[in-house]
Structures are given as C-alpha cells and as structure tokens.
Design a protein around this motif. Structure first.
Motif, PDB file in Angstrom:
ATOM      1  N   HIS A 111       0.692  -1.238  -0.029  1.00 21.21           N
ATOM      2  CA  HIS A 111      -0.264  -0.109   0.022  1.00 21.21           C
ATOM      3  C   HIS A 111       0.917   1.352   0.059  1.00 21.21           C
ATOM      4  O   HIS A 111       0.411   2.051  -0.628  1.00 21.21           O
ATOM      5  CB  HIS A 111      -0.942  -0.077   1.334  1.00 21.21           C
ATOM      6  CG  HIS A 111      -2.131  -0.940   0.887  1.00 21.21           C
ATOM      7  ND1 HIS A 111      -3.078  -1.289   1.869  1.00 21.21           N
ATOM      8  CD2 HIS A 111      -2.795  -1.680  -0.102  1.00 21.21           C
ATOM      9  CE1 HIS A 111      -3.792  -1.993   1.536  1.00 21.21           C
ATOM     10  NE2 HIS A 111      -3.516  -2.350   0.264  1.00 21.21           N
ATOM     11  N   THR A 112       2.088   1.171   0.615  1.00 27.08           N
ATOM     12  CA  THR A 112       2.820   2.300   0.607  1.00 27.08           C
ATOM     13  C   THR A 112       3.398   2.534  -0.765  1.00 27.08           C
ATOM     14  O   THR A 112       3.551   3.727  -1.175  1.00 27.08           O
ATOM     15  CB  THR A 112       3.945   2.265   1.683  1.00 27.08           C
ATOM     16  OG1 THR A 112       3.415   1.919   2.946  1.00 27.08           O
ATOM     17  CG2 THR A 112       5.177   3.350   1.535  1.00 27.08           C
ATOM     18  N   ILE A 113       3.661   1.583  -1.404  1.00 24.34           N
ATOM     19  CA  ILE A 113       4.345   1.675  -2.720  1.00 24.34           C
ATOM     20  C   ILE A 113       3.229   2.506  -3.801  1.00 24.34           C
ATOM     21  O   ILE A 113       3.246   3.040  -4.513  1.00 24.34           O
ATOM     22  CB  ILE A 113       4.669   0.165  -3.459  1.00 24.34           C
ATOM     23  CG1 ILE A 113       6.036  -0.137  -2.863  1.00 24.34           C
ATOM     24  CG2 ILE A 113       4.851   0.369  -4.803  1.00 24.34           C
ATOM     25  CD1 ILE A 113       6.374  -1.746  -3.000  1.00 24.34           C
ATOM     26  N   PHE A 114       1.871   1.715  -3.575  1.00 23.45           N
ATOM     27  CA  PHE A 114       0.916   2.276  -4.355  1.00 23.45           C
ATOM     28  C   PHE A 114       0.482   3.629  -4.050  1.00 23.45           C
ATOM     29  O   PHE A 114      -0.159   4.513  -4.874  1.00 23.45           O
ATOM     30  CB  PHE A 114      -0.415   1.447  -4.540  1.00 23.45           C
ATOM     31  CG  PHE A 114      -0.283   0.204  -5.504  1.00 23.45           C
ATOM     32  CD1 PHE A 114      -0.501   0.429  -6.835  1.00 23.45           C
ATOM     33  CD2 PHE A 114       0.601  -0.819  -5.122  1.00 23.45           C
ATOM     34  CE1 PHE A 114      -0.498  -0.516  -7.816  1.00 23.45           C
ATOM     35  CE2 PHE A 114       0.492  -1.835  -6.154  1.00 23.45           C
ATOM     36  CZ  PHE A 114       0.227  -1.834  -7.431  1.00 23.45           C
ATOM     37  N   ILE A 115       0.527   4.167  -2.647  1.00 25.28           N
ATOM     38  CA  ILE A 115       0.084   5.554  -2.252  1.00 25.28           C
ATOM     39  C   ILE A 115       1.102   6.406  -3.250  1.00 25.28           C
ATOM     40  O   ILE A 115       1.025   7.376  -3.544  1.00 25.28           O
ATOM     41  CB  ILE A 115       0.130   5.593  -0.870  1.00 25.28           C
ATOM     42  CG1 ILE A 115      -1.092   5.053  -0.334  1.00 25.28           C
ATOM     43  CG2 ILE A 115       0.350   7.092  -0.417  1.00 25.28           C
ATOM     44  CD1 ILE A 115      -1.144   4.915   1.202  1.00 25.28           C
ATOM     45  N   ALA A 116       2.589   5.851  -3.039  1.00 23.87           N
ATOM     46  CA  ALA A 116       3.818   6.640  -3.590  1.00 23.87           C
ATOM     47  C   ALA A 116       3.377   6.876  -5.110  1.00 23.87           C
ATOM     48  O   ALA A 116       3.649   7.779  -5.592  1.00 23.87           O
ATOM     49  CB  ALA A 116       4.897   6.114  -3.122  1.00 23.87           C
ATOM     50  N   LEU A 117       2.926   5.762  -5.854  1.00 24.27           N
ATOM     51  CA  LEU A 117       2.895   5.776  -7.102  1.00 24.27           C
ATOM     52  C   LEU A 117       1.640   6.457  -7.559  1.00 24.27           C
ATOM     53  O   LEU A 117       1.656   7.362  -8.521  1.00 24.27           O
ATOM     54  CB  LEU A 117       2.402   4.265  -7.554  1.00 24.27           C
ATOM     55  CG  LEU A 117       2.135   4.095  -9.061  1.00 24.27           C
ATOM     56  CD1 LEU A 117       3.444   4.624  -9.969  1.00 24.27           C
ATOM     57  CD2 LEU A 117       1.770   2.616  -9.461  1.00 24.27           C
ATOM     58  N   THR A 118       0.596   6.480  -6.607  1.00 27.21           N
ATOM     59  CA  THR A 118      -0.681   7.521  -6.866  1.00 27.21           C
ATOM     60  C   THR A 118      -0.285   8.911  -6.827  1.00 27.21           C
ATOM     61  O   THR A 118      -0.399   9.787  -7.697  1.00 27.21           O
ATOM     62  CB  THR A 118      -1.630   7.266  -5.957  1.00 27.21           C
ATOM     63  OG1 THR A 118      -1.994   6.111  -6.150  1.00 27.21           O
ATOM     64  CG2 THR A 118      -2.795   8.345  -6.104  1.00 27.21           C
ATOM     65  N   VAL A 119       0.571   9.094  -5.895  1.00 29.31           N
ATOM     66  CA  VAL A 119       0.999  10.691  -5.461  1.00 29.31           C
ATOM     67  C   VAL A 119       1.903  11.081  -6.763  1.00 29.31           C
ATOM     68  O   VAL A 119       1.845  12.133  -7.105  1.00 29.31           O
ATOM     69  CB  VAL A 119       1.747  10.873  -4.018  1.00 29.31           C
ATOM     70  CG1 VAL A 119       2.393  12.309  -4.012  1.00 29.31           C
ATOM     71  CG2 VAL A 119       0.657  10.675  -2.988  1.00 29.31           C
ATOM     72  N   LEU A 120       2.893  10.060  -7.180  1.00 29.25           N
ATOM     73  CA  LEU A 120       3.830  10.577  -8.269  1.00 29.25           C
ATOM     74  C   LEU A 120       2.970  10.870  -9.490  1.00 29.25           C
ATOM     75  O   LEU A 120       3.326  11.734 -10.094  1.00 29.25           O
ATOM     76  CB  LEU A 120       4.767   9.210  -8.513  1.00 29.25           C
ATOM     77  CG  LEU A 120       5.869   9.479  -9.800  1.00 29.25           C
ATOM     78  CD1 LEU A 120       6.719  10.406  -9.557  1.00 29.25           C
ATOM     79  CD2 LEU A 120       6.197   8.271  -9.922  1.00 29.25           C
ATOM     80  N   LEU A 121       1.908   9.937  -9.955  1.00 24.08           N
ATOM     81  CA  LEU A 121       1.319  10.142 -10.971  1.00 24.08           C
ATOM     82  C   LEU A 121       0.330  11.449 -10.792  1.00 24.08           C
ATOM     83  O   LEU A 121       0.211  12.096 -12.037  1.00 24.08           O
ATOM     84  CB  LEU A 121       0.253   8.849 -11.245  1.00 24.08           C
ATOM     85  CG  LEU A 121       1.121   7.644 -11.629  1.00 24.08           C
ATOM     86  CD1 LEU A 121       0.227   6.568 -11.695  1.00 24.08           C
ATOM     87  CD2 LEU A 121       1.914   7.905 -12.930  1.00 24.08           C
ATOM     88  N   MET A 122      -0.292  11.989  -9.729  1.00 25.19           N
ATOM     89  CA  MET A 122      -0.585  12.975  -9.714  1.00 25.19           C
ATOM     90  C   MET A 122       0.199  14.322  -9.886  1.00 25.19           C
ATOM     91  O   MET A 122      -0.173  15.258 -10.388  1.00 25.19           O
ATOM     92  CB  MET A 122      -1.318  13.021  -8.252  1.00 25.19           C
ATOM     93  CG  MET A 122      -2.636  12.356  -7.848  1.00 25.19           C
ATOM     94  SD  MET A 122      -3.064  12.954  -6.378  1.00 25.19           S
ATOM     95  CE  MET A 122      -4.320  11.991  -5.967  1.00 25.19           C
ATOM     96  N   GLY A 123       1.399  14.050  -9.434  1.00 24.04           N
ATOM     97  CA  GLY A 123       2.322  15.223  -9.470  1.00 24.04           C
ATOM     98  C   GLY A 123       2.719  15.305 -10.920  1.00 24.04           C
ATOM     99  O   GLY A 123       2.807  16.435 -11.546  1.00 24.04           O
TER     100      GLY A 123
END
Length: 131
Positions: free
Chosen positions: A46-58
């Motif tokens: 979940h930490t990886i996917f939160i980071a990926l989501t935040v990265l893609l938003m950015g």
C-alpha cells in the motif's frame, strides 16, 4: 493558477519519492515483524501504491496543468483530487493521534507543515474546480 499546479506537481513528486525512506525512518524491519505476514506485506504494497498515486498526480499536474485548468475533464479530475487531498487533511487531525506530535518540537513542526500543505493542495484543486 498554472503556477500553483506546477508547484503542487513538484511537491507531489518529491513526496512520492520521500516514501522510499519510510521503511528506514520508521524502522519497519523491526516494527513490522510484530505483524502477520499479510499485514506486513499490505503495509509495504500500500505504501508503494500510495507513492505511485502521488507520483502520477504530480506528473499530471506538471505535464497537463493547462488541461486541468481549461477543460471539463480537467475540472472533474481537479474535483477528485480536491476530495482526495481534503480527506487527507481531515486524516491529519482525526486519523492520527495528537499524542504522536504534541509536546514534541520536530513532530509538531512536521504536523503544522503538512497541515498547511494539505490545505494548500486541496484549496488549489477546489478553487480550480469552482472557477
């Protein structure tokens, strides 16, 4: 408004990469050993996917700020982002115990900085949606 999307994009990309230090900073090697295998792996995944989501938003904010500002689809995406970051702001106050930061100088500063950050990010997305 475009400058705000660029600022948010850069911040979110930095925040996404900051997730890489979580296992070390929060001593997950020892702390997560207390959890069952499934819970330990869920924390990591979940930490990886939160980071990926935040990265893609950015990345979306940096590469498509004009579209987010000027198109109906962009406004709809901004609405979704506004809800996402507003909920994150609420979690800052109601999801985490104040025992984690009250009376601790560094943790209080971090709490205040992130509270301001979530207000800024959610505010920009709300403003973009409603203008």
């Amino acid at each position: 408004m475009e400058i705000h999307f660029n600022i948010i994009g850069a911040i979110l990309i930095i925040l996404a990469f900051a997730h890489m230090i979580f296992p070390f900073y929060f001593n997950w090697t020892n702390e997560l050993q207390k959890l069952s295998l499934v819970n330990r792996q869920m924390m990591k995944v979940h930490t990886i996917f939160i980071a990926l989501t935040v990265l893609l938003m950015g990345l979306l904010c940096l590469t498509s700020s004009k579209d987010l500002i000027d198109t109906n689809l962009g406004k709809t995406i901004s609405l979704g982002f506004a809800f996402f970051w507003t909920i994150r702001l609420l979690i800052q106050f109601f999801g985490y115990s104040s025992l984690l930061w009250k009376g601790k100088k560094f943790e209080t500063i971090v709490h205040i900085i992130f509270s301001i950050l979530w207000i800024y990010i959610s505010g920009v997305f709300w403003l973009n949606y409603f203008q």
